[in-house]
Design an enzyme around this catalytic site. Structure first.
Site, PDB file in Angstrom:
ATOM      1  N   CYS A 171      -4.927 -27.377 -11.544  1.00 14.01           N
ATOM      2  CA  CYS A 171      -5.255 -28.775 -11.517  1.00 14.01           C
ATOM      3  C   CYS A 171      -5.145 -29.184  -9.951  1.00 14.01           C
ATOM      4  O   CYS A 171      -5.927 -30.363  -9.922  1.00 14.01           O
ATOM      5  CB  CYS A 171      -4.217 -29.614 -12.358  1.00 14.01           C
ATOM      6  SG  CYS A 171      -2.756 -30.389 -11.528  1.00 14.01           S
ATOM      7  N   HIS A 178       0.882  -1.261   0.085  1.00 14.07           N
ATOM      8  CA  HIS A 178       0.008  -0.191  -0.020  1.00 14.07           C
ATOM      9  C   HIS A 178       0.942   1.278  -0.292  1.00 14.07           C
ATOM     10  O   HIS A 178       1.842   1.338   0.369  1.00 14.07           O
ATOM     11  CB  HIS A 178      -0.769  -0.001   1.232  1.00 14.07           C
ATOM     12  CG  HIS A 178      -2.098  -1.015   1.331  1.00 14.07           C
ATOM     13  ND1 HIS A 178      -3.036  -0.947   0.529  1.00 14.07           N
ATOM     14  CD2 HIS A 178      -1.935  -2.059   2.146  1.00 14.07           C
ATOM     15  CE1 HIS A 178      -3.714  -2.027   1.051  1.00 14.07           C
ATOM     16  NE2 HIS A 178      -3.131  -2.742   1.781  1.00 14.07           N
TER      17      HIS A 178
END
Lengths: 487, 422
Positions: A453, A63
């Protein structure tokens, strides 16, 4: 100290000058900073790994601090921490991408709030926000749902790898001679009387410490209570997130933030440093400090928000969902108190901004400890900062580096296909100064099994390698070369 | 995608006639046929061993339609690989295609270095996988012990690892019963199978004796709503979809089966037109994709049919690849082939007049619902061109096959053709 002593058996040390409780991003940063001085330091963590609590499950944003509450300690430390961490990331190879952010206004009320937010950013020392019209918002984020009225850009908001950050701090602390005591839960405290040490009763035995820093995150109020204080209460605030398939990544090239408004807190859509798209978080106060389960309500909320913000995103597969607990308190600012008599410092209430502010929190903590009488004599020499493996997408990964593969074929052997993690990277992680304790730890160090996957192809292979690595760790005897022996 | 951003120096270049991506049944069969006709064929597979999914499907039933014999998965995988190599194809394992460097040019990572493969034609044969728990949005705790059949079979058959002792299987199709067998071999009992459908959707030939012999209770119209267990699976919460009633089923292993999605990353990275239903690349009756010289075969385009049917795609595509290389593959626009609900996809999705019949003269479809009587109707431009009741049922969880002769009455210059159940 070898890697086995980090996690198992009796504590390898009886007394340290400073014990830092909590091996999250803040505790690791404090231990790293302290170990630059002529002090014996222990980083004491209840779990089997550093960065395994709140620090592993957040929105992973570096930030600027543009939206902090001006005048707060949080505002100051986020601003300073952002500079420190950006610089440290460059030195150590922590993956960072300066994507920039745009706050999107969907209502007249939100649009009207933008000038105030720009003024607040300026008050926080951030001058580069700019109010833009809807056309510019759609130019920056074409996949956004229709209906945006305008926005506020924050060109310096960045995304960062939270796992590598904590690991880098802890690795450097270790290389500077700090003890890393994992699987070490602080169960009781005998605060000091007079000049005697504090006695920490832990799950691995007794540790005496001249000074104690409480960076226990979700447990910081409990530890504070063990020192006899009742200053704040941590209410875990659960945040659930979806991580979308990498194939969605071209849709979102910057962080898309909600405008804080009377309608309540919205969710953000952000690229991740690993090349995915993240949607979330929810915000729900909980009682259980260990419950990081995801929920049907949370998922329904995220799907509804996602449909409103970016319907095309929901056409893509969700690769992962997770929940983190923010260490929220009833107060609006960080809870930092020093008790000189007890030689005890608490760093509490450090919410999701802690990733950005951690190095500044450490700097601030050292200032307070020094003023209170902790002697800080800089070590004459310090080892170079660690060079962390790149698990981000901003720079070439090993699988695409012909130079690296030519030197070592293991970097050309893909093990986890979806995330393109090579045999060499898994081997390196298992041989690193702080090796993973389990599959999740390996995932945070390499990205193995993080992909779409979820182990369909490589799960068994990755697990085999991890088990072999852990077995080696259990079998080793006083091997101190790899880890750097503490004094 | 990495595209061309790798380090350009020390990259070796290969220029085969045909690059086949994926050494499963369809890729290996295509490679064998193409190599046998004298072409230079390079097969690339990221696994250490060629063979694809049958490598770890340690049960019989493989090879029936393509090899006219029956064998178990690992033997079938070995045989297909041997035959491709014997025919002269180069089969390169531990070779992962990471992206496209050009229209028919691939970036590949291997232990020997980065390779650029500039092929004259590319056959994508990357197969399919089961959707994991995360993509199915099943909430709850996230302990280990939750996996797909692929990982389970890998663990048990290739790595000889232990799994738990009490499993819940999500899904009741062919692959789900295969998971039951694998679990049984590993000493793990299946305490419940769940399916959201009103019937177990597997072949009756399997599920009826399966239920009798394996004594696995199947809960139909049931979904897994939550997984419970911090460090290990302790239970799942299941919901009866008819009543909304919930109960907790203690278990230590959860296997998510079926719910296939093609491994389509390379297809998407190339920007190939996709079939919105299957999410695989859109192909025509010659199995060509929207990019000239790039073909797609096997379960990448029909997720999923049996291995032998996938292999026969490889057989089918070889002629069209040769025609393409010889410059005689018929061009011209194709007629879109569509399917109405309950079908979710149809393959091929495009019929190009003059390009011959589709593989095995069959149109493949996937259904979301069961229909005991399959009265198939084919229409084009509002005109019915065929109607036939087929002697096999429509079942979710398995491919429904329609003879392509039902399309023979289509107007080659007409609009989209639709297949529906009357």
């Amino acid at each position: 100290m070898n890697t086995r002593q980090m996690r198992y058996g009796p504590l390898p040390v009886e007394r340290v000058d400073v014990a830092v409780i909590g091996g999250g991003v803040v505790g690791a940063a404090v231990a790293r900073a302290l170990s630059a001085y002529e002090l014996s330091v222990a980083l004491v963590e209840a779990r089997a790994d550093v960065g395994d609590g709140t620090s592993k499950a957040n929105t992973a944003i570096l930030h600027t601090g543009f939206d902090a509450k001006p005048g707060t300690l949080e505002s100051r430390l986020v601003r300073r921490g952002c500079e420190l961490l950006a610089d440290y990331a460059t030195k150590t190879g922590i993956p960072v991408e300066r994507t920039g952010a745009v706050l999107v206004a969907w209502t007249e009320e939100e649009l009207a709030a933008l000038p105030g937010l720009a003024a607040k950013a300026a008050e926080n020392g951030y001058e580069r926000c700019e109010i833009v019209d809807a056309e510019e918002v759609y130019r920056q984020v074409p996949a956004l749902a229709p209906g945006a009225l305008g926005g506020l850009t924050v060109p310096d908001e960045s995304i960062i790898c939270p796992w590598t950050t904590t690991l880098a701090f802890a690795t450097e602390a270790l290389s500077r001679g700090a003890y890393l005591l994992l699987n070490t839960r602080v169960e009781g405290v005998e605060p000091p009387s007079g000049t005697a040490d504090t006695v920490l009763r832990t799950s691995r035995g007794t540790l005496r410490a001249g000074w104690v820093v409480n960076a226990a995150g979700l447990g910081s109020d409990v530890i504070d209570g063990l020192f006899g204080h009742k200053r704040f209460t941590v209410t875990p605030r659960r945040g659930e997130l979806f991580v979308f398939d990498k194939l969605a990544r071209p849709m979102v090239n910057r962080i898309v933030l909600p405008v804080p408004s009377s309608r309540g807190k919205g969710v953000l859509v952000s690229p991740t440093i690993y090349g995915n798209i993240m949607l979330g978080p929810t915000a729900e106060d909980r009682d259980d400090r260990t419950d990081t389960s995801t929920s049907e309500d949370g998922f329904a909320f995220l799907l509804e928000k996602g449909r409103k913000l970016m319907p095309a995103l929901l056409e893509e597969e969700v690769t992962a969902s997770y929940a983190g607990l923010r260490a929220a308190t009833e107060h609006g600012d960080y809870q930092v108190f020093l008790d000189a008599g007890q030689r005890y410092l608490v760093l509490g209430g450090i919410r999701s901004t802690g990733l950005t502010s951690a190095m500044a929190v450490a700097e601030h903590a050292l200032g307070l400890l020094g003023e209170a009488g902790l002697r800080l004599d800089a070590k004459a020499t310090l080892p170079d900062p660690p060079r962390m493996p790149n698990i981000g997408e901003a720079f070439p990964r090993p699988y695409e580096r012909a130079d690296l593969i030519a030197e070592d074929p293991a970097y050309g052997t893909a093990v986890c296909f979806c995330e393109r993690v090579t045999e060499g990277e898994i081997r390196d992680a298992l041989a690193s100064p702080i090796p993973p304790a389990d599959i999740d730890g390996l995932r945070r160090r390499t990205r193995a099994l993080m992909g779409r996957c979820q182990g369909f192809f490589c799960g068994a292979e990755v697990e085999k390698r991890l088990c072999a690595g852990v077995a080696r760790e259990h079998g080793e005897n006083g091997d101190t070369e790899k880890t750097g022996e503490a004094q | 995608m990495s595209g061309t951003n790798g380090v350009a120096s020390d990259v070796t270049t290969e220029s085969p006639d045909v690059a086949v991506v994926g050494a499963g049944p369809s890729g290996l069969t295509a490679a064998r046929e193409l190599a046998a006709s004298g072409l230079d064929v390079l097969v690339l597979d990221r696994e250490r061993q060629a063979g694809g999914i049958p490598r770890h499907s340690d049960h019989t039933g493989y090879g029936l339609r393509d090899l006219r014999r029956v064998m178990n998965g690992p033997a079938y995988a070995r045989l297909l690989a041997e035959r491709a190599v014997e025919a002269g194809a180069r089969v390169r394992t531990s070779a992962m295609v990471t992206g496209w460097a050009g229209e028919r040019s691939l970036d590949v990572t291997t232990p020997e270095g980065r390779i650029r493969v500039d092929a004259s034609a590319v056959v994508l044969a990357t197969g399919a996988r089961e959707r994991p728990r995360t993509a199915r949005l099943v909430p709850g705790d996230r302990p280990p012990g939750v996996m797909n059949t692929g990982q389970l079979q890998n663990l048990v058959h290739l790595h000889h690892r232990e799994v738990g002792t009490r499993a819940v299987i999500v899904g009741a199709e062919l692959v789900s019963w295969s998971a039951v067998l694998t679990l049984r071999e590993a000493g793990c009992r299946t305490v419940l199978m769940t399916t959201e459908h009103p019937h177990a959707e597997s072949y009756a030939a399997f599920s009826v004796p399966g239920r009798a012999v394996l004594r696995v209770p199947v809960a139909t119209r049931t979904r897994v709503a939550r997984i419970i267990g911090h460090h290990a699976v302790e239970a799942v919460e299941v919901e009866d979809l008819a009543t909304g009633a919930r109960r907790t089923v203690p278990c230590d292993t959860v296997i998510f089966t079926g719910d296939w999605i093609p491994d389509h990353e390379l297809a998407r990275a190339a920007g190939l037109a996709l079939d919105p239903g299957s999410k695989g690349p859109l192909v025509d009756n010659a199995l060509r994709t929207s990019r000239p010289g790039v073909f797609a075969v096997g379960n990448l385009v029909h997720p999923v049919d049996t291995a032998d049917v996938a292999a026969l795609d490889g057989h089918h595509v070889a002629r069209h690849v040769r025609d393409y290389l010889a410059g005689v593959l018929p061009q011209g626009p194709g007629i879109p082939l569509r399917a109405e609900a309950p079908f979710t996809w149809v393959s091929p999705g495009l019929i190009r007049p003059g390009a011959g019949t589709p593989p095995r003269e069959r149109i493949l479809l996937w259904s979301a619902e069961q229909r005991l009587v399959a009265r198939v109707e084919v229409t084009q431009d509002g005109r019915r061109i065929a109607r036939r009741t087929l002697p096999w049922p429509v079942s979710p969880g398995r491919v429904f096959r329609v003879p392509s002769s039902l399309l023979s009455g289509a107007d080659p210059h007409g609009g989209p053709i639709t297949i529906a159940l009357a």
